[in-house]
Write a protein that holds these residues in place. Sequence first.
Motif, mmCIF file in Angstrom:
data_model
loop_
_atom_site.group_PDB
_atom_site.id
_atom_site.type_symbol
_atom_site.label_atom_id
_atom_site.label_comp_id
_atom_site.label_asym_id
_atom_site.label_seq_id
_atom_site.Cartn_x
_atom_site.Cartn_y
_atom_site.Cartn_z
ATOM 1 N N GLY A 57 -9.323 3.795 -8.566
ATOM 2 C CA GLY A 57 -10.058 3.644 -8.042
ATOM 3 C C GLY A 57 -9.938 4.073 -6.543
ATOM 4 N N VAL A 58 -9.072 4.069 -5.886
ATOM 5 C CA VAL A 58 -8.809 4.261 -4.862
ATOM 6 C C VAL A 58 -8.195 5.611 -3.938
ATOM 7 C CG1 VAL A 58 -7.412 3.443 -1.986
ATOM 8 C CG2 VAL A 58 -8.166 1.476 -4.439
ATOM 9 N N LEU A 59 -7.128 6.086 -4.574
ATOM 10 C CA LEU A 59 -6.280 6.735 -4.018
ATOM 11 C C LEU A 59 -7.558 8.230 -4.749
ATOM 12 C CD1 LEU A 59 -2.640 6.217 -5.391
ATOM 13 C CD2 LEU A 59 -3.598 6.150 -3.302
ATOM 14 N N LYS A 60 -7.673 8.151 -5.989
ATOM 15 C CA LYS A 60 -8.079 9.815 -6.028
ATOM 16 C C LYS A 60 -9.635 9.279 -4.992
ATOM 17 C CE LYS A 60 -8.690 11.243 -10.236
ATOM 18 N NZ LYS A 60 -9.572 10.970 -12.103
ATOM 19 N N ASN A 61 -10.532 8.502 -4.328
ATOM 20 C CA ASN A 61 -11.298 8.986 -3.381
ATOM 21 C C ASN A 61 -10.590 9.343 -2.201
ATOM 22 O OD1 ASN A 61 -13.765 8.275 -2.921
ATOM 23 N ND2 ASN A 61 -12.816 6.521 -1.926
ATOM 24 N N TRP A 62 -9.208 8.599 -1.695
ATOM 25 C CA TRP A 62 -8.630 8.914 -0.226
ATOM 26 C C TRP A 62 -8.185 10.655 -0.764
ATOM 27 C CZ3 TRP A 62 -4.563 4.768 0.949
ATOM 28 C CH2 TRP A 62 -4.325 3.655 1.663
ATOM 29 N N LEU A 63 -8.265 11.044 -1.741
ATOM 30 C CA LEU A 63 -7.766 12.572 -2.213
ATOM 31 C C LEU A 63 -8.704 13.227 -1.421
ATOM 32 C CD1 LEU A 63 -5.345 12.438 -5.272
ATOM 33 C CD2 LEU A 63 -5.344 12.511 -2.793
ATOM 34 N N ILE A 110 8.638 -9.047 -1.598
ATOM 35 C CA ILE A 110 8.006 -8.058 -2.491
ATOM 36 C C ILE A 110 7.253 -7.414 -1.439
ATOM 37 C CG2 ILE A 110 6.158 -9.766 -1.959
ATOM 38 C CD1 ILE A 110 6.724 -7.423 -4.903
ATOM 39 N N ILE A 111 7.132 -7.581 0.591
ATOM 40 C CA ILE A 111 6.548 -6.750 1.203
ATOM 41 C C ILE A 111 7.332 -5.412 1.488
ATOM 42 C CG2 ILE A 111 5.575 -6.652 3.566
ATOM 43 C CD1 ILE A 111 4.609 -9.227 3.697
ATOM 44 N N SER A 112 8.816 -6.060 1.833
ATOM 45 C CA SER A 112 9.879 -5.274 2.298
ATOM 46 C C SER A 112 9.867 -3.878 1.264
ATOM 47 C CB SER A 112 10.896 -5.558 3.424
ATOM 48 O OG SER A 112 10.822 -6.906 2.617
ATOM 49 N N GLU A 113 10.075 -4.211 -0.116
ATOM 50 C CA GLU A 113 10.732 -4.079 -1.339
ATOM 51 C C GLU A 113 9.236 -3.456 -1.776
ATOM 52 O OE1 GLU A 113 12.714 -7.469 -2.756
ATOM 53 O OE2 GLU A 113 11.559 -6.689 -4.368
ATOM 54 N N SER A 114 8.227 -3.269 -1.188
ATOM 55 C CA SER A 114 7.178 -2.597 -1.004
ATOM 56 C C SER A 114 6.811 -1.425 -0.503
ATOM 57 C CB SER A 114 5.172 -3.696 -1.782
ATOM 58 O OG SER A 114 5.823 -3.801 -2.577
ATOM 59 N N VAL A 115 6.784 -1.256 0.524
ATOM 60 C CA VAL A 115 6.051 -0.969 1.734
ATOM 61 C C VAL A 115 6.579 0.788 1.010
ATOM 62 C CG1 VAL A 115 6.849 0.117 4.062
ATOM 63 C CG2 VAL A 115 6.178 -2.339 3.422
ATOM 64 N N TRP A 116 7.894 1.197 1.080
ATOM 65 C CA TRP A 116 8.258 2.305 0.991
ATOM 66 C C TRP A 116 7.771 2.834 -0.139
ATOM 67 C CZ3 TRP A 116 9.032 4.270 5.576
ATOM 68 C CH2 TRP A 116 9.497 3.918 6.369
ATOM 69 N N GLU A 117 7.808 2.353 -0.971
ATOM 70 C CA GLU A 117 7.551 2.731 -2.533
ATOM 71 C C GLU A 117 5.880 3.082 -2.447
ATOM 72 O OE1 GLU A 117 9.783 2.942 -4.432
ATOM 73 O OE2 GLU A 117 11.087 2.125 -3.346
ATOM 74 N N MET A 118 5.249 2.165 -1.843
ATOM 75 C CA MET A 118 4.046 2.503 -2.122
ATOM 76 C C MET A 118 4.008 3.085 -0.816
ATOM 77 S SD MET A 118 0.794 -0.424 -0.876
ATOM 78 C CE MET A 118 0.261 0.098 0.737
ATOM 79 N N VAL A 119 4.315 3.540 0.250
ATOM 80 C CA VAL A 119 4.220 5.464 0.486
ATOM 81 C C VAL A 119 5.000 6.475 -0.365
ATOM 82 C CG1 VAL A 119 4.873 6.932 2.527
ATOM 83 C CG2 VAL A 119 4.018 4.127 2.867
ATOM 84 N N ILE A 120 5.699 5.956 -1.345
ATOM 85 C CA ILE A 120 5.459 6.953 -2.096
ATOM 86 C C ILE A 120 4.769 7.369 -3.085
ATOM 87 C CG2 ILE A 120 7.837 7.741 -3.887
ATOM 88 C CD1 ILE A 120 10.069 6.116 -2.495
ATOM 89 N N ASP A 121 4.393 6.578 -3.503
ATOM 90 C CA ASP A 121 3.156 6.575 -4.588
ATOM 91 C C ASP A 121 1.852 6.914 -3.973
ATOM 92 O OD1 ASP A 121 4.399 5.036 -6.476
ATOM 93 O OD2 ASP A 121 3.214 3.253 -6.049
#
Length: 405
Positions: free
Chosen positions: A28-34, A61-72
């Motif tokens: 939905g989002v990432l392929k479009n960003w690419l 959940i925010i601090s846990e997700s920030v870096w993981e999201m950037v890695i994703d």
Amino acid sequence: MNSVVPHQQRVLSGMRPTGRLHLGHYHGVLKNWLKLQQEYECFFFVADWHALTTHYESPQIISESVWEMVIDWLAAGVDPQHATIFLQSRVPQHAELHVLLSMITPLSWLERVPTYKDQQLKLKDKDLSTYGFLGYPLLQAADILIYRAGMVPVGEDQVVHVELTREVARRFNHLYGREPDYEERAEAAIKKIGKKAGKIYRDARRAYVEQGDQEALEKARQLLENQQNISLGDKERLFGYLEGGGRIILPEPQPMLTPAAKMPGLDGQKMSKSYDNTISLRDDPQVIEKALRRMPTDPARVRRDDPGNPEKCPVWAFHQVYSQNETREWVMKGCRSAGIGCIECKQPVIDAVLLELKPVQERAVEFAKDPTLVRNIVMEGCQRARDIAEETMTTVREAIGLGYR
Ligand code: TRP
Ligand code: SF4
């Protein structure tokens, strides 16, 4: 970088860090960003303050997700050479612009944004009658306007937020873009762009102001975008003067509707964390395989020799995302005639999902192994973002009359 690429060509989008990304985000989002990062100057940021508007009681959940999201993001192929990746809360200028915009934004504009009431109803277990949540779309407006982004890729539900951003920008420009000696300054600026360009500008302006000639307006805008030799202030003046108004300090962005990705979930509904029907980008291949094997099928196919109807089967929705025509025909025929079994039918989907995720997962492992690299990418992005944001804020403060030192 920012002075070379005209701001209309700048793309900005954000994502709230509230958990692992899944195939729905990917399609939905990432392929479009690419795709966008190849064509435009892109800014992609982690909207941690926005996440806080709904998760203020459970911010872990925010601090846990920030870096993981950037890695994703990085694993999916967002490329720091092509896009600026940053964290909202590391660019405090967003908050400054938010507070200044809050001075001029009527409460009713925020109260009537449909997501305000919709989300309050949908997230009933949370108390969203807060000041921060009401201001959610205004904070988003600040995110966008501070980079003078021209395009904002968003899903359908977010278009209203970009519309609000446009209204707020218009109000801001109307209130603060008018200087007493505006016309003289605009005329002086025209002289600075040279004889030839000056004439083209004047002709186009006349054609637009007198006859509403949109093409002329576009042409003059292009001309201005390409001017290297005048100051930002003069450029804003000339953009505004073109349309007969004041300086355009905060240009209005356009929503760029992300093609509605029909990434189905494991149960046939839209893939979403709240339906618990997701496949996360970094799920173990064995877990993914098992989840797909367990997926429900057409309820009419109780036994292997009962014929089925793909239209009533969530697996078919996956075939529509992942399979070629040939495979789809094989499914259609085989299902309706009970020629194939459901496990057999799922195999090409399993293979395709795993094949698609393999390089993503491999890259994720590499980035996860190197937190310093990820941090450096983000810190560099934050620095670049702050520089641009500060440039806008200097103009904004001066326009309001807060430029004193
Ligand atoms: N509200 C967006 C969402 O929930 C996230 C977001 C915050 C955003 N600020 C933004 C998106 C600015 C685009 C531009 O998806
Ligand atoms: Fe669904 Fe395929 Fe089974 Fe038909 S054969 S019910 S399409 S899984």
